[in-house]
Design a protein around this motif. Structure first.
Motif, PDB file in Angstrom:
ATOM      1  N   LEU A  81      16.425 -12.466  29.099  1.00 27.49           N
ATOM      2  CA  LEU A  81      15.005 -12.676  28.858  1.00 27.49           C
ATOM      3  C   LEU A  81      14.232 -11.709  29.751  1.00 27.49           C
ATOM      4  CD1 LEU A  81      13.128 -16.042  28.600  1.00 27.49           C
ATOM      5  CD2 LEU A  81      12.249 -14.232  30.044  1.00 27.49           C
ATOM      6  N   ILE A  82      13.426 -10.861  29.140  1.00 25.35           N
ATOM      7  CA  ILE A  82      12.750  -9.781  29.861  1.00 25.35           C
ATOM      8  C   ILE A  82      11.240 -10.010  29.845  1.00 25.35           C
ATOM      9  CG2 ILE A  82      12.353  -7.284  29.952  1.00 25.35           C
ATOM     10  CD1 ILE A  82      14.979  -6.977  28.329  1.00 25.35           C
ATOM     11  N   VAL A  83      10.649  -9.941  31.031  1.00 23.24           N
ATOM     12  CA  VAL A  83       9.186  -9.966  31.161  1.00 23.24           C
ATOM     13  C   VAL A  83       8.728  -8.541  31.432  1.00 23.24           C
ATOM     14  CG1 VAL A  83       7.247 -10.840  32.503  1.00 23.24           C
ATOM     15  CG2 VAL A  83       9.189 -12.338  31.993  1.00 23.24           C
ATOM     16  N   TYR A  84       7.707  -8.106  30.702  1.00 22.72           N
ATOM     17  CA  TYR A  84       7.256  -6.733  30.888  1.00 22.72           C
ATOM     18  C   TYR A  84       5.747  -6.704  31.069  1.00 22.72           C
ATOM     19  CZ  TYR A  84       7.063  -7.298  25.762  1.00 22.72           C
ATOM     20  OH  TYR A  84       6.864  -7.767  24.504  1.00 22.72           O
ATOM     21  N   GLU A  85       4.987  -6.131  30.173  1.00 19.66           N
ATOM     22  CA  GLU A  85       3.553  -5.962  30.388  1.00 19.66           C
ATOM     23  C   GLU A  85       2.830  -7.295  30.461  1.00 19.66           C
ATOM     24  OE1 GLU A  85       1.897  -3.380  27.478  1.00 19.66           O
ATOM     25  OE2 GLU A  85       3.373  -1.798  27.774  1.00 19.66           O
ATOM     26  N   ASP A  86       1.786  -7.364  31.324  1.00 18.68           N
ATOM     27  CA  ASP A  86       0.996  -8.584  31.461  1.00 18.68           C
ATOM     28  C   ASP A  86       0.383  -8.967  30.119  1.00 18.68           C
ATOM     29  OD1 ASP A  86       1.557  -8.638  34.137  1.00 18.68           O
ATOM     30  OD2 ASP A  86      -0.323  -7.698  34.764  1.00 18.68           O
ATOM     31  N   GLY A  87       0.462 -10.241  29.831  1.00 17.21           N
ATOM     32  CA  GLY A  87      -0.128 -10.741  28.597  1.00 17.21           C
ATOM     33  C   GLY A  87       0.773 -10.646  27.389  1.00 17.21           C
ATOM     34  N   CYS A  88       1.913  -9.973  27.530  1.00 14.23           N
ATOM     35  CA  CYS A  88       2.848  -9.861  26.406  1.00 14.23           C
ATOM     36  C   CYS A  88       3.913 -10.953  26.506  1.00 14.23           C
ATOM     37  CB  CYS A  88       3.520  -8.492  26.404  1.00 14.23           C
ATOM     38  SG  CYS A  88       2.389  -7.129  26.041  1.00 14.23           S
ATOM     39  N   PRO A  89       4.308 -11.517  25.395  1.00 11.45           N
ATOM     40  CA  PRO A  89       5.357 -12.550  25.446  1.00 11.45           C
ATOM     41  C   PRO A  89       6.684 -11.945  25.870  1.00 11.45           C
ATOM     42  CG  PRO A  89       4.936 -11.906  23.178  1.00 11.45           C
ATOM     43  CD  PRO A  89       3.881 -11.229  24.012  1.00 11.45           C
ATOM     44  N   PRO A  90       7.527 -12.696  26.561  1.00 13.35           N
ATOM     45  CA  PRO A  90       8.842 -12.170  26.955  1.00 13.35           C
ATOM     46  C   PRO A  90       9.683 -11.862  25.714  1.00 13.35           C
ATOM     47  CG  PRO A  90       8.750 -14.539  27.314  1.00 13.35           C
ATOM     48  CD  PRO A  90       7.354 -14.106  26.963  1.00 13.35           C
ATOM     49  N   ASN A 116      10.051  -0.684  30.238  1.00 12.82           N
ATOM     50  CA  ASN A 116      10.524  -1.210  31.519  1.00 12.82           C
ATOM     51  C   ASN A 116      10.170  -2.688  31.635  1.00 12.82           C
ATOM     52  OD1 ASN A 116      11.329   1.345  33.250  1.00 12.82           O
ATOM     53  ND2 ASN A 116       9.458   1.868  32.138  1.00 12.82           N
ATOM     54  N   GLY A 117      11.038  -3.426  32.307  1.00 15.08           N
ATOM     55  CA  GLY A 117      10.750  -4.838  32.490  1.00 15.08           C
ATOM     56  C   GLY A 117      11.622  -5.452  33.559  1.00 15.08           C
ATOM     57  N   LEU A 118      11.440  -6.747  33.769  1.00 11.14           N
ATOM     58  CA  LEU A 118      12.183  -7.503  34.768  1.00 11.14           C
ATOM     59  C   LEU A 118      12.953  -8.615  34.066  1.00 11.14           C
ATOM     60  CD1 LEU A 118      12.721  -8.065  37.839  1.00 11.14           C
ATOM     61  CD2 LEU A 118      10.814  -9.693  37.707  1.00 11.14           C
ATOM     62  N   VAL A 119      14.264  -8.650  34.307  1.00  7.98           N
ATOM     63  CA  VAL A 119      15.080  -9.721  33.729  1.00  7.98           C
ATOM     64  C   VAL A 119      14.826 -11.005  34.501  1.00  7.98           C
ATOM     65  CG1 VAL A 119      17.418 -10.553  33.308  1.00  7.98           C
ATOM     66  CG2 VAL A 119      16.864  -8.131  32.930  1.00  7.98           C
ATOM     67  N   HIS A 120      14.442 -12.056  33.802  1.00 10.63           N
ATOM     68  CA  HIS A 120      14.180 -13.342  34.445  1.00 10.63           C
ATOM     69  C   HIS A 120      15.331 -14.321  34.266  1.00 10.63           C
ATOM     70  CE1 HIS A 120       9.770 -13.942  35.728  1.00 10.63           C
ATOM     71  NE2 HIS A 120      10.062 -12.667  35.808  1.00 10.63           N
ATOM     72  N   GLN A 121      16.079 -14.189  33.189  1.00  7.31           N
ATOM     73  CA  GLN A 121      17.093 -15.207  32.905  1.00  7.31           C
ATOM     74  C   GLN A 121      18.139 -14.644  31.961  1.00  7.31           C
ATOM     75  OE1 GLN A 121      15.448 -18.668  31.026  1.00  7.31           O
ATOM     76  NE2 GLN A 121      17.337 -19.866  31.146  1.00  7.31           N
ATOM     77  N   VAL A 122      19.356 -15.138  32.100  1.00  9.90           N
ATOM     78  CA  VAL A 122      20.427 -14.849  31.154  1.00  9.90           C
ATOM     79  C   VAL A 122      20.591 -16.062  30.252  1.00  9.90           C
ATOM     80  CG1 VAL A 122      22.882 -14.323  30.876  1.00  9.90           C
ATOM     81  CG2 VAL A 122      21.609 -13.370  32.811  1.00  9.90           C
ATOM     82  N   ILE A 123      20.656 -15.834  28.962  1.00  9.15           N
ATOM     83  CA  ILE A 123      20.853 -16.940  28.019  1.00  9.15           C
ATOM     84  C   ILE A 123      21.998 -16.591  27.070  1.00  9.15           C
ATOM     85  CG2 ILE A 123      18.464 -17.726  28.165  1.00  9.15           C
ATOM     86  CD1 ILE A 123      19.569 -16.140  24.958  1.00  9.15           C
TER      87      ILE A 123
END
Length: 248
Positions: free
Chosen positions: A31-40, A88-95
């Motif tokens: 699960l990747i979080v990237y730009e503000d306001g965009c869904p993961p 580019n983004g930040l991985v928050h979780q592995v599913i």
């Protein structure tokens, strides 16, 4: 008897007999979080990094595209691979995603926190046949008077010789129902080519040429496409939503 509902397209994912999933499989995703306001978003790890353990994929930076993600933090990435991942983004979780097929359409079943959980769900959803059930009881309202009469005659005239039509009616003692044993299911072109050397269109024409009413041919096809093996028609059974109904 006149049809109150027209039969829907025969080769369709809305087949009312369809139950369960084919070809269930598990895919590890991040699960990747990237730009503000965009869904993961969720992406599988690139094949060059599938050896990385789950704990190496938590809260680390990555690059990704529409298909895959590459962990960029603490990992060496070939420039040509990185160039294919513009985001580019930040991985928050592995599913662990469970995915299955329904008439060759991939459907997402669910996401789980661990591989063991995902395996447990696949085990509960899977049988040796790949389906929840291969026996159905539906109302005789799904048959025309001609089709019901045909089944009764065929069931009463028992002949041990195979007809080649890939279904055999049988009588049910002590009730008003009548059954059909479907053979060689599912009646897909690929499967019929393996066992009969012909596509479904040829089987359908053989059934019609042998005098099988079209209303019955249509119902049997939908059932066989869903890998049903025993189909029972009973006046006291409920109707099956989505299947053609014929009224007096």
């Amino acid at each position: 008897m006149n049809p109150t509902h027209q039969a829907q397209g025969l080769l369709t994912a809305s087949n009312p007999f369809a139950r369960g999933y084919d070809k269930l499989y598990i895919e590890r995703r991040v699960l990747i979080v990237y730009e503000d306001g965009c869904p993961p978003c969720f992406r599988p790890i690139h094949e060059s990094q599938v050896h990385l353990a789950d704990d190496m994929l938590q809260l680390v930076y990555c690059v990704f595209n529409d298909d895959v993600a590459l962990i960029s933090e603490g990992q060496f990435i070939l420039s040509e691979l990185a160039g294919c991942c513009p985001s580019n983004g930040l991985v928050h979780q592995v599913i662990y995603a469970v995915v299955g097929d329904v008439f060759n359409e991939q459907l997402h079943v669910g996401d789980f926190d661990s591989l063991d959980e995902a395996k447990s769900v696949v085990h509960r959803l899977s049988f040796e046949t790949g389906h929840y059930s291969r026996a159905w009881e539906i109302s005789t309202a799904h048959l025309t008077e001609e089709a019901l009469g045909y089944l009764k005659v065929r069931a009463g005239n028992f002949d041990p010789r195979p007809t080649g039509l890939l279904f055999e009616p049988f009588a049910l003692a002590g009730c008003n129902g009548i059954g059909c044993k479907l053979i060689g299911t599912p009646w897909t072109d690929d499967n019929l080519a393996k066992i009969e050397g012909l596509p479904y269109s040829s089987l359908r024409q053989e059934q019609l040429d042998a005098g099988t009413p079209a209303a019955l041919v249509n119902v049997l096809y939908l059932a066989a496409l869903a890998d049903v093996r025993l189909l029972i028609f009973d006046p006291d059974a409920p109707v099956l939503n989505g299947l053609a109904i014929f009224d007096e």
